[in-house]
Design an enzyme around this catalytic site. Structure first.
Site, PDB file in Angstrom:
ATOM      1  N   ASP A   1       0.869  -1.178   0.000  1.00  0.00           N
ATOM      2  CA  ASP A   1       0.000   0.000   0.000  1.00  0.00           C
ATOM      3  C   ASP A   1       0.907   1.229   0.000  1.00  0.00           C
ATOM      4  O   ASP A   1       1.935   1.241   0.679  1.00  0.00           O
ATOM      5  CB  ASP A   1      -0.933   0.001   1.223  1.00  0.00           C
ATOM      6  CG  ASP A   1      -2.173   0.865   0.983  1.00  0.00           C
ATOM      7  OD1 ASP A   1      -2.569   1.061  -0.190  1.00  0.00           O
ATOM      8  OD2 ASP A   1      -2.744   1.368   1.957  1.00  0.00           O
ATOM      9  N   THR A   2       0.514   2.235  -0.786  1.00  0.00           N
ATOM     10  CA  THR A   2       1.362   3.416  -0.977  1.00  0.00           C
ATOM     11  C   THR A   2       0.570   4.685  -0.717  1.00  0.00           C
ATOM     12  O   THR A   2      -0.622   4.752  -1.026  1.00  0.00           O
ATOM     13  CB  THR A   2       1.890   3.437  -2.429  1.00  0.00           C
ATOM     14  OG1 THR A   2       2.743   2.316  -2.619  1.00  0.00           O
ATOM     15  CG2 THR A   2       2.690   4.707  -2.721  1.00  0.00           C
TER      16      THR A   2
ATOM     17  N   ARG B   1       8.477   2.528  -4.042  1.00  0.00           N
ATOM     18  CA  ARG B   1       8.071   1.139  -4.268  1.00  0.00           C
ATOM     19  C   ARG B   1       9.304   0.259  -4.502  1.00  0.00           C
ATOM     20  O   ARG B   1       9.428  -0.820  -3.940  1.00  0.00           O
ATOM     21  CB  ARG B   1       7.130   1.062  -5.477  1.00  0.00           C
ATOM     22  CG  ARG B   1       6.206  -0.130  -5.458  1.00  0.00           C
ATOM     23  CD  ARG B   1       5.170  -0.130  -6.581  1.00  0.00           C
ATOM     24  NE  ARG B   1       5.105   1.095  -7.329  1.00  0.00           N
ATOM     25  CZ  ARG B   1       4.313   2.115  -7.045  1.00  0.00           C
ATOM     26  NH1 ARG B   1       3.484   2.048  -6.040  1.00  0.00           N
ATOM     27  NH2 ARG B   1       4.334   3.218  -7.771  1.00  0.00           N
TER      28      ARG B   1
HETATM   29  P1  IMP Z   1      -1.348   1.986  -4.446  1.00  0.00           P
HETATM   30  O1  IMP Z   1      -1.388   1.619  -2.998  1.00  0.00           O
HETATM   31  O2  IMP Z   1      -0.095   1.509  -5.141  1.00  0.00           O
HETATM   32  O3  IMP Z   1      -2.601   1.624  -5.164  1.00  0.00           O
HETATM   33  O4  IMP Z   1      -1.256   3.598  -4.484  1.00  0.00           O
HETATM   34  C1  IMP Z   1      -2.291   4.433  -3.972  1.00  0.00           C
HETATM   35  C2  IMP Z   1      -2.305   5.775  -4.691  1.00  0.00           C
HETATM   36  O5  IMP Z   1      -1.083   6.488  -4.427  1.00  0.00           O
HETATM   37  C3  IMP Z   1      -2.373   5.674  -6.227  1.00  0.00           C
HETATM   38  O6  IMP Z   1      -3.703   5.639  -6.678  1.00  0.00           O
HETATM   39  C4  IMP Z   1      -1.684   6.956  -6.671  1.00  0.00           C
HETATM   40  O7  IMP Z   1      -2.599   8.031  -6.637  1.00  0.00           O
HETATM   41  C5  IMP Z   1      -0.643   7.183  -5.583  1.00  0.00           C
HETATM   42  N1  IMP Z   1       0.662   6.616  -5.996  1.00  0.00           N
HETATM   43  C6  IMP Z   1       1.185   5.423  -5.609  1.00  0.00           C
HETATM   44  N2  IMP Z   1       2.395   5.235  -6.150  1.00  0.00           N
HETATM   45  C7  IMP Z   1       2.642   6.328  -6.903  1.00  0.00           C
HETATM   46  C8  IMP Z   1       3.738   6.699  -7.730  1.00  0.00           C
HETATM   47  O8  IMP Z   1       4.755   5.999  -7.884  1.00  0.00           O
HETATM   48  N3  IMP Z   1       3.628   7.900  -8.349  1.00  0.00           N
HETATM   49  C9  IMP Z   1       2.545   8.719  -8.208  1.00  0.00           C
HETATM   50  N4  IMP Z   1       1.490   8.406  -7.471  1.00  0.00           N
HETATM   51  C10 IMP Z   1       1.534   7.213  -6.808  1.00  0.00           C
END
Ligand code: IMP
Length: 194
Positions: free
Chosen positions: A68-69, A177
């Site tokens: 999760d990011t 990531r």
């Molecule tokens: P997820 O947990 O990887 O789905 O990331 C959640 C949200 O964080 C995504 O929908 C993006 O809006 C933002 N996000 C995650 N990684 C990145 C990245 O490498 N660049 C830009 N936005 C990111």
């Protein structure tokens, strides 16, 4: 070892599969017949990563990792953080998220921000958490065409380009990531040696 990556994203899966030790048979949620959208109801990145990985371990009895990011902005007390994907509301829209972020920071001098990725690895008898962070600033206007999400407005520390102005290869050398996944890969390499 058979290991599940709690994602429906085949692109993410292929990328990580190419980096893992050959002894690991990596499967996606679709590969194990899990079509559910696992609810991400926690208020923290770690909580959401754990929810997803634990769900697979509990329901399918298979070891699993999930990521999760979030983008954490200092002047916004860490927002949008765990709510990054839907910052401007439902349905998820990346252009509107960027627009909202720039308007929240309008006139703000402190533009410090960081991306954080948390990976939770849940195995039968142990759980591990891996974290990757990249610090930077939010630019005043979007720049660049590559990447996704907040990439056009995130400029990593020490660089004069946004993530969206870097090639994927360049971004992968320093991204949040990439940093978290490299820790996971090192860990899996170690346990596969044992
Ligand atoms: P997820 O947990 O990887 O789905 O990331 C959640 C949200 O964080 C995504 O929908 C993006 O809006 C933002 N996000 C995650 N990684 C990145 C990245 O490498 N660049 C830009 N936005 C990111």
């Amino acid at each position: 070892m058979e290991l599940v990556f709690a994602t429906h994203n085949e692109h993410k899966l292929a990328e990580i599969r190419s980096l893992l030790p050959k002894t690991i048979r990596l499967k996606s949620l679709d590969d194990i017949g899990c079509t559910a959208e696992i609810p991400e109801t926690s208020e923290t990145l770690e909580g959401n990563a754990l929810l997803k990985a634990k769900y697979v371990l509990d329901q399918y009895g298979l070891p699993c990792f999930a990521d999760d990011t979030g983008l954490e902005v200092a002047a916004l007390n860490g927002a949008p953080g765990v709510y990054s994907a839907r910052y401007a509301g439902e349905p998820k829209n990346e252009a509107r998220n960027v627009e909202k972020l720039l308007s929240q920071l309008h006139g703000q001098k402190d533009r410090r921000a960081q991306f954080t990725t948390i990976i939770a690895l849940c195995m039968k008898n142990e759980t591990q958490i891996f974290k990757g962070v990249i610090e930077g600033v939010i630019t005043k206007i979007p720049k660049g065409m590559n990447g996704f999400g907040y990439d056009p407005v995130f400029q990593p520390e020490g660089m004069d380009k946004t993530f969206a102005e870097l090639t994927l290869k360049e971004k992968n050398q320093l991204s949040h990531r990439a940093r978290a996944f490299s820790k996971l890969i090192n860990y899996l390499e170690e346990i596969e040696k044992e």
